[in-house]
Design a protein around this motif. Structure first.
Motif, short mmCIF file in Angstrom:
data_model
loop_
_atom_site.label_atom_id
_atom_site.label_comp_id
_atom_site.label_asym_id
_atom_site.label_seq_id
_atom_site.Cartn_x
_atom_site.Cartn_y
_atom_site.Cartn_z
N ALA A 48 32.80 45.01 41.79
CA ALA A 48 31.44 44.81 41.42
C ALA A 48 30.82 44.11 40.53
O ALA A 48 29.99 43.43 40.52
N ALA A 49 32.06 43.44 39.50
CA ALA A 49 31.63 42.71 38.53
C ALA A 49 31.61 41.16 39.08
O ALA A 49 31.29 40.19 38.12
N PHE A 50 32.08 40.91 40.22
CA PHE A 50 32.08 39.55 40.70
C PHE A 50 31.24 39.25 41.85
O PHE A 50 31.07 40.11 42.51
N GLY A 51 31.07 37.98 42.06
CA GLY A 51 30.23 37.92 43.45
C GLY A 51 28.69 37.40 43.05
O GLY A 51 28.37 36.82 42.26
N GLU A 52 27.78 38.33 43.47
CA GLU A 52 26.35 38.09 43.53
C GLU A 52 25.72 38.35 42.01
O GLU A 52 24.97 37.48 41.58
N SER A 53 26.20 39.30 41.27
CA SER A 53 25.59 39.57 40.01
C SER A 53 26.84 39.93 39.19
O SER A 53 27.69 40.67 39.33
N HIS A 54 26.67 39.35 37.70
CA HIS A 54 27.39 39.69 36.74
C HIS A 54 26.90 40.70 35.75
O HIS A 54 27.29 40.64 34.62
N ALA A 55 25.67 41.25 36.04
CA ALA A 55 24.88 41.78 35.12
C ALA A 55 25.67 42.96 34.32
O ALA A 55 25.62 43.22 33.25
N TRP A 56 26.53 43.74 35.31
CA TRP A 56 27.26 44.78 34.73
C TRP A 56 28.64 44.59 34.77
O TRP A 56 29.65 45.37 34.56
N ASP A 80 35.88 37.05 46.82
CA ASP A 80 36.95 36.53 47.56
C ASP A 80 38.40 36.33 46.50
O ASP A 80 39.38 36.74 46.76
N GLN A 81 37.82 35.59 45.67
CA GLN A 81 38.93 35.15 44.71
C GLN A 81 39.08 36.34 43.78
O GLN A 81 40.35 36.57 43.33
N TYR A 82 38.32 37.23 43.50
CA TYR A 82 38.70 38.64 42.86
C TYR A 82 39.77 39.29 43.41
O TYR A 82 40.86 39.84 42.93
N VAL A 83 39.31 39.45 45.01
CA VAL A 83 40.16 40.28 45.79
C VAL A 83 41.73 39.84 46.01
O VAL A 83 42.69 40.44 45.79
N GLU A 84 41.70 38.40 45.83
CA GLU A 84 43.11 37.75 45.89
C GLU A 84 43.78 37.99 44.42
O GLU A 84 45.10 38.38 44.47
N ILE A 85 43.28 37.98 43.39
CA ILE A 85 43.99 38.16 42.15
C ILE A 85 44.28 39.65 42.10
O ILE A 85 45.17 39.89 41.56
N ALA A 86 43.13 40.56 42.31
CA ALA A 86 43.54 42.21 42.30
C ALA A 86 44.51 42.24 43.31
O ALA A 86 45.40 43.38 42.88
N GLY A 87 44.58 41.94 44.30
CA GLY A 87 45.64 42.31 45.36
C GLY A 87 46.95 41.80 45.03
O GLY A 87 47.98 42.83 45.01
N ARG A 88 47.17 40.70 44.28
CA ARG A 88 48.37 40.32 43.83
C ARG A 88 48.90 41.29 42.69
O ARG A 88 49.89 41.73 42.49
N TYR A 89 47.97 41.92 41.77
CA TYR A 89 48.03 42.53 40.84
C TYR A 89 48.41 44.13 41.14
O TYR A 89 49.38 44.46 40.77
N MET A 90 47.90 44.46 42.20
CA MET A 90 48.12 46.00 42.96
C MET A 90 49.69 45.94 43.53
O MET A 90 50.43 46.90 43.42
N ARG A 91 49.81 44.97 44.24
CA ARG A 91 51.43 44.68 44.67
C ARG A 91 52.19 44.74 43.75
O ARG A 91 53.58 45.20 43.91
N ASP A 92 51.99 43.83 42.79
CA ASP A 92 53.06 43.92 41.37
C ASP A 92 53.12 45.23 40.96
O ASP A 92 54.39 45.57 40.35
N VAL A 93 52.00 45.96 40.72
CA VAL A 93 52.05 47.32 40.15
C VAL A 93 52.94 48.21 41.13
O VAL A 93 53.99 48.75 40.65
N LEU A 94 52.89 48.12 42.22
CA LEU A 94 53.54 48.97 43.32
C LEU A 94 55.14 48.55 43.12
O LEU A 94 56.05 49.49 43.35
N ALA A 95 55.40 47.21 43.08
CA ALA A 95 56.70 46.73 42.82
C ALA A 95 57.45 47.17 41.85
O ALA A 95 58.74 47.02 41.70
N LEU A 96 56.91 47.86 40.60
CA LEU A 96 57.42 48.48 39.41
C LEU A 96 58.22 49.50 40.05
O LEU A 96 59.30 50.24 39.24
#
Length: 403
Positions: A132-140, A232-248
């Motif tokens: 929610a921090a990315f995309g349409e609004s950066h207020a929060w 979409d850019q956030y999802v790409e970065i976050a998806g790579r992070y989550m897959r790296d965490v599970l790969a631990l």
């Protein structure tokens, strides 16, 4: 001679209880909840949670799983039986724990860890919430990022959770760096003005279970400017992070991640983060859910029958039951217990598990033990409430016999 009168404040109080009560009296004048809780912990000699040592997975090996399986329930619905069942297969790695109240035993968690759920993605402040921090609004945006950092620190300090060790924190720092344009230390704590600071946790809450959103925080003076990223850019970065965490997780062919997702998260959206995965979801007679939660003292569900019915309908179970996704298997807890062989066959077929790999049958999930949790609503003192729930949620109730 009459017995001396003892003030009620001192009656039947242990030394620890008296310390806590005195701490409340002595610190009641402090206006800031954050500082008030810190002083109370000091007065009660409560150790700071960040001093708890955490032991991560041993070695530097990474996960080699070919199939990701997510288990999910609906609050005391008995999804722990799937975790326990899959722990009995020799080509499956289970990351997480089970609900011993329903499954009868704890699941096999990774070496160095205990029974727990994988909270990083789904819970408030997690990876999905940060979107929610990315995309349409950066207020929060700043608030969302602070929440995520506090959650990651809390998981790192959480005793017995091997997944969230030092390697996890290294990945998390790299993930945050990809999202941040600049960071700096401020002159004064920022969090005093944030909305969630207005919420306060009970002062005697066990420190190792305290959500850091409501407790002492060490990086309050850290400030951030987020990069201008699309969703979409956030999802790409976050998806790579989550897959790296599970790969631990040192894993076999199939990795089971307990409670990785919430039932109200659309599966197609979640696949953008994790790629292909399969979900096994367990649902249960709502009357037994009501009774189990009351027995355990669960405080965050309603116990007014009408409100409970509304909550159960909004839990996400209806949408999953109507889903035609081939990647989803819905199972009833009662049938897992009363029709054990048939249910095991359905799980094996869905996940592509060979029956010969079921090398430890009934050592994790024992239906003879779990059957005691079927039909517990029959013993509830308020049978009028049970009848009301049965009328309103009849399609979810189990009326079969228990042998």
């Amino acid at each position: 001679m009459a017995e001396p009168t003892v003030p009620s404040f001192f009656k039947a109080q242990s030394k620890g209880d008296m310390k806590k009560k005195l701490a409340k009296v002595l610190t009641g004048w402090i206006p800031s909840g954050r500082y008030r809780r810190a002083v109370r912990r000091a007065l009660c000699d409560v150790p700071q949670p960040h001093k708890t040592p955490i032991v991560g997975f041993q070695g530097e090996e990474t996960g080699t799983y070919e199939q990701l399986v997510v288990t999910r329930g609906f609050v005391n619905s008995g999804s722990g039986v799937i975790v326990d069942l899959l722990s009995e297969y020799d080509d499956v790695t289970v990351c997480g724990g089970a609900d011993p109240e329903c499954s009868g035993r704890r699941g096999r968690a990774p070496a160095g860890g205990g029974a727990y759920e994988i909270d990083l993605f789904r819970m408030y402040g997690g990876v999905a919430d940060l979107a929610a921090a990315f995309g349409e609004s950066h207020a929060w945006g700043r608030v969302k990022l602070q929440n995520f950092i506090h959650l990651a620190e809390f998981l790192h300090r959480k005793s017995g959770c091997a997944l969230y060790g030092d390697r996890f924190m290294k990945l998390t720092r790299e993930f945050v760096d990809e999202l941040v344009e600049a960071r700096w230390k401020t002159q004064a704590p920022l969090a005093e003005a944030l909305p969630f600071e207005m919420c306060s946790a009970p002062p005697d809450l066990a420190p190792d279970m305290m959500n850091p959103l409501y407790g002492w925080r060490e990086n309050l003076a850290e400030a951030y400017v987020l990069k201008t990223l699309t969703k979409d850019q956030y999802v790409e970065i976050a998806g790579r992070y989550m897959r790296d965490v599970l790969a631990l997780i040192p894993s076999r062919r199939t990795l089971v991640a307990d409670q990785l997702l919430s039932v109200d998260m659309p599966l197609e959206n979640c696949r953008r983060y994790f790629g292909d995965f399969k979900m096994v979801s367990v649902w249960r007679d709502p009357r037994d859910v009501y009774c189990q939660c009351a027995r355990q003292g669960v405080t965050w569900i309603p116990y007014d029958p009408a409100a409970f019915v509304a909550w159960y309908r909004e839990s996400g179970i209806r949408g999953l039951r109507k889903s035609a996704s081939p990647q989803l298997l819905m199972l009833r807890f009662e049938e897992l217990v009363t029709e054990y062989e048939r249910s095991v066959g359905r799980v094996e077929e869905f996940l592509g598990l060979a029956p010969s790999s079921h090398v430890r049958p009934r050592t994790g999930f024992d239906p003879a033990r779990s059957i005691r949790n079927v039909g517990i609503h029959r013993e509830h003192p308020d049978q009028a409430a049970m009848a009301y729930i049965a009328r309103e949620l009849g399609e979810y109730c189990f009326e079969g016999s228990v042998k």
